[in-house]
Design an enzyme around this catalytic site. Structure first.
Site, PDB file in Angstrom:
ATOM      1  N   GLU A  32     -98.582 -48.269  34.650  1.00  0.00           N
ATOM      2  CA  GLU A  32     -97.471 -47.433  35.105  1.00  0.00           C
ATOM      3  C   GLU A  32     -97.560 -45.994  34.612  1.00  0.00           C
ATOM      4  O   GLU A  32     -97.311 -45.045  35.355  1.00  0.00           O
ATOM      5  CB  GLU A  32     -96.139 -48.053  34.671  1.00  0.00           C
ATOM      6  CG  GLU A  32     -95.741 -49.289  35.439  1.00  0.00           C
ATOM      7  CD  GLU A  32     -96.410 -50.563  34.929  1.00  0.00           C
ATOM      8  OE1 GLU A  32     -96.181 -51.638  35.513  1.00  0.00           O
ATOM      9  OE2 GLU A  32     -97.176 -50.465  33.942  1.00  0.00           O
ATOM     10  N   HIS A  77     -86.074 -58.440  33.750  1.00  0.00           N
ATOM     11  CA  HIS A  77     -86.217 -57.935  35.112  1.00  0.00           C
ATOM     12  C   HIS A  77     -84.871 -57.686  35.785  1.00  0.00           C
ATOM     13  O   HIS A  77     -84.801 -57.653  37.008  1.00  0.00           O
ATOM     14  CB  HIS A  77     -87.010 -58.934  35.966  1.00  0.00           C
ATOM     15  CG  HIS A  77     -88.496 -58.786  35.851  1.00  0.00           C
ATOM     16  ND1 HIS A  77     -89.137 -57.582  35.920  1.00  0.00           N
ATOM     17  CD2 HIS A  77     -89.464 -59.718  35.666  1.00  0.00           C
ATOM     18  CE1 HIS A  77     -90.443 -57.767  35.781  1.00  0.00           C
ATOM     19  NE2 HIS A  77     -90.661 -59.047  35.623  1.00  0.00           N
TER      20      HIS A  77
END
Length: 664
Positions: free
Chosen positions: A399, A468
C-alpha cells in the site's frame, strides 16, 4: 539517448568537479556556523564528506530528468543548479527561499530544475521517485528520475516496495544509495543482516554496482554506466556509493557512537582532499586555480548569506497559503434528461471510472486486485479488458509503495485513481498520504501539487470483525492538505469522481461497504457534481439530523419514523468531510434549533465531536438544547451480527436521540 561511458578528465572538467565539491563544502561550513548563531534552526543535516556523489552524478542528468533527494540534500540542490542564494534563504526560512521559506533545510524544492525536494521521512522519497518514473513510462517520455537516499532507508518497507515496482513495471529510476555507514547513530553491521546493499537490488533483478563514493571519478564513471543502462533499456539501475559523513548526523548529534580516530581516518580519504591532490600532482590544476575557486565560492557564499539576511519574512496573513491549490469552478448542473436507469452504487462508481478513463488519457486506476480480479468489491470488473493492463494496473500488496507511486505520478502531471482495498489497509499507506500527499504543495511553496484520487471501502455491517470494519474517514478529515468525500447517493457515487480528478489536490473518497449493493434510479445524463457542499436530503423544522455515507439511509428511515410521531426532522448529508460545509449545517440548525449528529466513527475524538464544537461556536444562541450524538460504541467492531449491529448507529438510537432533543 545514450550516455558517454568514460569521463573526459581534462583540465576544465577536473576543475569543474573540484569546484562543485568545494562549493557544497563551503556552503555547508557557513550553514554550520549560522546554525550556532541561531540564524538557521530545526534539524540541519550536512553532506560533509559525501560531496563526490552529487558532483559525480547530477551533472550527467538532463534538464528534463527529475531528482528526488533525502533530508541531506543541500549538495544535490546546489549541483542541480538551484541558486545558492535561494537555498540559503530557504535555510533561513525567508520568503525568497527556493520553497518560499515553507520547507527549510530538509525540504528544498525547485520546479525550474525538476528538483522534487528532500524528504524528512527516511525512505519516504523512494515511492515518489517511482511514481515520477511511472508517469514517464506511461507517457513514453525518455526521462530518468534519480533518487538519492541513505543506507538507513534500506530497512524501510518503502525501499523494498519501490524496488519491486520499479523492476516489475520497468520504471526508469536511477537509485543512488549514499551509504555513509551509519543510520543516524547505528552502524550498518548492527542493523542489517546483509551489509552489501546493492545485493538487495540484485534480489529484485535490478542491475547495479557498488562504487567508492569518496572518489568522484569513480562515481562519475559509474553514473555514466548507470544512466546509459536506464536510458537504453528503460529499466532501473542501482548504485551503492560507499562514503562517510565527517560531521554529525545532524547538528544536535553528540556523536557518542563512533570514535574520533575513525572520523579522522576517513577524513584522510576525503573526496575533496584526494581529488584536489590528484589534480595538482597530475598537473591538471595549480595552486592558483585552487585559490581562485576558493575565492570565487567564498564570495558566492557571502552573497548568499547577505541575500538571506536581507530577505523578507512571510506575512502572517499568508499563513494558510499553499495548503490547497485554487479549486476549479464547480461543475454546471446537468439538466435532467427525462429518462432514468436502474443501477447500483457499485455500478455508478464503475461508470464514473469508465467515464474518467475515456475523457482523459492521464487517468489510470491502480490498486490490489483492481484488474484481473475486478476489484475486491467488483467495482472495476471488466475495466481491464476495456482499457488494458497499463491503465487498469494491478499492484502488489504494498500500500505504501503504490500509493506513493500514485502521488509521484500525480506530481508529474498524471491523474491517478489509487484504490486501497479497505480503510484498514490505508493505515499502511498513512505515511505517504499524510507526509507526502498532504504536505507537498505546502512544503514546496506551491510549486508542486498532487492531483490524486484515493478511493477506499469503509464501514461496518458485513461481519468482517475488528480489522476490516473501521470508519476512519474522520481521521483523514483532520489533516490539512486533503479533501475528504463520502458519497452516499447514486448521483454522488457517479458524479464526485470526475470533479475530484479535476481538483489540484489529493482527494480521498470513502465508499461505505453497505452501499455497494444499494440500487435505485439514476438519470441517464448524470454527470459531475459539486464536491464542497452538503445537501439537505429531507426538509424539516424540529430537529436537524446531520450525517454522511452509510448512515444516510438509516437517518432518512429514522426521519420517516419520527414524522409518524409528529416530529419534523431535517436530514443533512455532509457529502464533504473536509472541508465541512458550515453554512449548510448552521443554516439547518438556525431553522430547527436542535441537532443530532450521526457518525459511524467512535464517539471519542470523532467527526461528530468536531461538528458539535462548530455548532456551539457558530450557532450557540440558536440552540434550544445541547447537541446530541449517535456514534459507534467504544469497542473494536465485533464479529457476531447481533453485537456488530449493537456497536454501530442504528435507526432506533437515531430516533431516540431525536426524541430527546424535542423533549419526548
Amino acid at each position: 539517448m545514450t550516455t558517454t561511458l568514460k569521463p573526459r578528465l581534462d583540465r576544465k572538467h577536473g576543475l569543474g568537479l573540484l569546484a562543485d565539491m568545494i562549493r557544497i563544502r563551503r556552503f555547508e561550513d557557513r550553514c554550520a556556523e549560522l546554525y550556532t548563531r541561531e540564524k538557521i534552526r530545526g534539524f540541519l543535516h550536512l553532506y560533509d564528506g559525501e560531496e563526490a556523489i552529487a558532483a559525480g552524478i547530477i551533472p550527467l542528468l538532463s534538464g528534463e530528468d527529475r531528482i528526488v533527494a533525502t533530508y541531506r540534500e543541500h549538495g544535490h540542490a546546489l549541483v542541480r543548479g538551484v541558486p545558492m542564494e535561494r537555498v540559503m534563504a530557504e535555510m533561513f526560512g525567508k520568503a525568497e527561499g527556493c520553497s518560499g521559506g515553507r520547507g527549510g533545510s530538509m525540504h528544498l524544492f525547485d520546479a525550474a530544475t525538476n528538483f522534487y525536494g528532500g524528504n524528512a521521512i527516511v525512505g519516504g522519497g523512494l515511492p515518489l521517485a517511482g511514481g515520477l518514473a511511472l508517469a514517464d513510462r506511461m507517457r513514453g517520455e525518455a526521462n530518468v528520475t534519480a533518487c538519492f537516499f541513505g543506507e538507513g532507508a534500506v530497512a524501510e518497507g518503502e525501499f523494498h516496495e519501490t524496488l519491486n515496482l520499479a523492476e516489475l513495471w520497468d520504471l526508469p529510476v536511477l537509485f543512488v544509495c549514499e551509504n555513509n555507514g551509519y543510520a543516524m547513530g547505528t552502524a550498518l553491521a548492527r542493523s542489517h543482516a546483509e551489509t552489501g546493499i546493492h545485493a538487495r537490488a540484485a534480489a529484485y533483478g535490478i542491475a547495479g554496482e557498488a562504487v567508492d563514493g569518496m572518489n568522484v571519478v569513480e562515481v562519475e564513471a559509474a553514473g555514466r554506466r548507470a544512466l546509459a543502462h536506464v536510458r537504453d533499456t528503460g529499466r532501473p539501475y542501482f548504485l551503492e556509493c560507499h562514503t562517510y559523513r565527517f560531521r554529525a548526523h545532524s547538528m544536535f548529534d553528540a556523536q557518542l557512537y563512533r570514535a574520533k580516530a575513525e572520523v579522522e581516518e576517513w577524513r584522510g580519504k576525503g573526496p575533496i582532499l584526494r581529488f584536489q591532490g590528484w589534480l595538482l600532482e597530475s598537473g591538471l590544476a595549480h595552486e592558483a586555480d585552487i585559490a581562485e575557486i576558493e575565492a570565487r565560492i567564498a564570495a558566492e557564499v557571502d552573497d548568499a548569506v547577505a541575500f538571506a539576511e536581507s530577505g523578507t519574512w512571510e506575512p502572517l496573513e499568508n499563513l494558510i497559503d499553499h495548503v490547497m491549490g485554487e479549486p476549479p469552478a464547480p461543475p454546471a448542473p446537468v439538466p435532467p434528461s427525462g429518462s432514468t436507469e436502474t443501477t447500483t452504487y457499485r455500478e455508478a462508481v464503475r461508470a464514473a471510472i469508465r467515464d474518467a478513463m475515456r475523457r482523459d488519457d492521464r487517468v489510470f486506476l491502480m490498486g490490489e486486485d483492481v484488474g484481473a480480479y475486478g476489484g475486491c468489491y467488483a467495482v472495476s470488473m471488466g475495466l481491464m479488458e476495456e482499457f488494458g493492463e497499463a491503465r487498469i494496473r494491478d499492484t502488489p500488496l504494498s500500500e505504501s509503495g503504490f500509493t506513493g507511486a500514485g502521488i509521484g505520478a500525480a506530481a508529474a502531471g498524471m491523474r491517478p485513481i489509487v484504490e486501497l482495498m479497505t480503510v484498514n489497509f490505508s493505515l499502511l499507506a498513512l505515511d505517504q498520504i499524510l507526509n507526502t500527499a498532504a504536505t507537498l504543495r505546502h512544503m514546496s511553496g506551491g510549486q508542486f501539487g498532487v492531483p490524486l484520487v484515493i478511493r477506499m471501502a469503509t464501514g461496518a455491517g458485513k461481519q468482517l470483525a475488528a480489522q476490516h470494519s473501521h470508519s476512519l474517514e474522520g481521521w483523514y478529515a483532520h489533516i490539512p492538505g486533503l479533501k475528504v468525500l463520502a458519497p452516499a447517493t447514486l448521483e454522488d457515487a457517479r458524479g464526485m469522481l470526475w470533479t475530484a480528478l479535476e481538483d489540484p489536490d489529493p482527494v480521498l473518497i470513502f465508499e461505505n461497504v453497505m452501499l455497494y449493493n444499494r440500487s435505485g434510479e439514476l438519470d441517464t445524463a448524470a454527470g459531475p457534481v459539486e464536491i464542497a457542499r452538503a445537501a439537505v436530503r429531507r426538509e424539516g423544522t424540529d430537529v436537524s439530523l446531520i450525517t454522511y455515507g452509510g448512515s444516510l439511509y438509516k437517518t432518512l428511515e429514522a426521519a420517516e419514523a419520527l414524522a409518524g410521531e409528529g416530529i419534523s426532522a431535517e436530514v443533512v448529508d455532509l457529502r464533504s468531510l473536509r472541508p465541512l460545509d458550515d453554512a449548510t449545517i448552521m443554516g439547518s440548525v438556525a431553522k430547527t434549533r436542535r441537532a443530532v449528529i450521526v457518525d459511524e466513527g467512535w464517539r471519542s475524538g470523532s467527526l461528530a465531536a468536531e461538528i458539535t464544537a462548530r455548532i456551539v461556536e457558530q450557532a450557540f444562541w440558536s440552540l434550544d438544547g445541547p447537541v446530541g450524538r449517535v456514534c459507534s460504541e467504544e469497542v473494536p467492531i465485533p464479529y457476531p451480527k447481533h453485537l456488530e449491529d449493537a456497536a454501530i448507529p442504528q435507526v432506533p438510537q437515531i430516533v431516540a436521540a431525536a426524541r430527546a432533543q424535542v423533549g419526548r
